[in-house]
Write a protein that holds these residues in place. Structure first.
Motif: not given
Length: 317
Positions: A9-35
């Motif tokens: 939980k501590k690791y994934m709540r880092n906004p940079i990690i969190f945004a990267d997780f969803f950007n990779g999963l949903i947007y194929g790595g495009k930086q659509e979610i700004d951390w």
């Protein structure tokens, strides 16, 4: 178990990690979610709705669900991760659990909008009862079940998979609910991550096969300098001893994985000559050629010593 809950939980709540997780999963790595635009949601805020005393037990269950989640939002969407760390925590009713979380998230939005409309006098007549007007819209909620365990996920991934035999005529009227499972151990490939999520997930994906893990770190220089928080999760979930910090400031997980292999060889060598031959055969069967050769080097040395002693005894006689 609780320690892993806290670590992930501590690791994934880092906004940079969190945004990267969803950007990779949903947007194929495009930086659509700004951390930098993400705001963490206080999970207790999702539960501030009225309920009678009979519902207190159910509410406590909801609280337990939400406490284990990581939730952030921007102006476009709510993003949530429900984390599960090991096999004993695979939840065979996960579709219902996720559905409850999402329902609470939408319910909370409706209540906030309704309260605002009443205060601002934006609803009258029939609208005033619900507080939610024809023009009001909800922000979508995206929930992902992130499974960290080492054993394959064998629980339902949708609501329909949980249902008993149903008459075919009923299926069109039954709404399904998918949990958006992200099982690290079961995936064959991973999204295009920009952070160390890539290295973390690749290593944990190979943790059940030490040869595969060895090949992974041997061919990827990124593993030679891993940040502490990522290295600690690798150590915890893949049973790797955390190495000393390198001169670069990170942790050489290549060295750590190679030391696991070496420990296995040394342990086998200590078991005696007869066991060495069994170990050699097992290594060959599992395509661990390099380790098998190391075993034979030791075996050949022993054989050479035996022959030398035999030669000396015959020469003295």
């Amino acid at each position: 178990m609780a320690g892993k809950d806290i670590s992930t939980k501590k690791y994934m709540r880092n906004p940079i990690i969190f945004a990267d997780f969803f950007n990779g999963l949903i947007y194929g790595g495009k930086q659509e979610i700004d951390w930098a635009q993400l705001q963490e949601i206080d999970t207790s805020m999702l539960l501030k709705f009225q309920a009678g005393s009979r519902k207190l037990k159910s509410l406590q269950k909801f609280r337990d669900i939400i406490k284990k989640s990581v939730i952030m939002r921007n102006d476009k969407c709510f993003y949530a991760i429900l984390g599960i760390e090991n096999q004993s925590d695979i939840h065979y009713a996960m579709p219902v659990r996720d559905m409850l979380y999402d329902s609470l998230s939408y319910l909370r939005q409706v209540e906030e909008i309704s309260d605002y409309n009443r205060i601002e006098g934006k609803c009258t007549g029939e609208d005033y009862i619900s507080g939610f007007t024809k023009g009001d819209k909800l922000i979508p909620v995206v929930t992902v079940t992130l499974y960290w365990g080492s054993k394959p996920w064998d629980a339902p991934t949708s609501l329909k998979q949980m249902l008993a035999d149903v008459d075919d005529s009923l299926w069109p009227f039954i709404n399904d609910y998918d949990i958006n499972l992200f099982s690290i151990i079961d995936r064959e490939d991973f999204p295009a991550y920009k952070t160390e999520l890539r290295e973390l997930f690749l290593l944990l994906n190979s943790r059940n096969d030490k040869q595969k893990m060895q090949n992974l770190v041997a061919t990827d220089k990124a593993f030679s300098n891993i940040k502490r928080d990522t290295a600690e999760l690798m150590s915890e979930f893949a049973s790797i001893q955390l190495p000393s910090r390198s001169k670069k400031g990170g942790y050489d997980m290549c060295k750590a994985v190679m030391e696991i292999k070496q420990e296995g060889i040394e342990q086998g060598l200590e078991q005696g000559e007869e066991n060495l031959l069994d170990l050699y055969a097992w290594l060959k069967q599992n395509n661990r050629i390099e380790e098998a050769e190391a075993i034979m080097i030791k075996e050949n040395k022993n054989l050479r010593k035996k022959l030398q002693l035999e030669y000396k005894e015959k020469a003295n006689n």
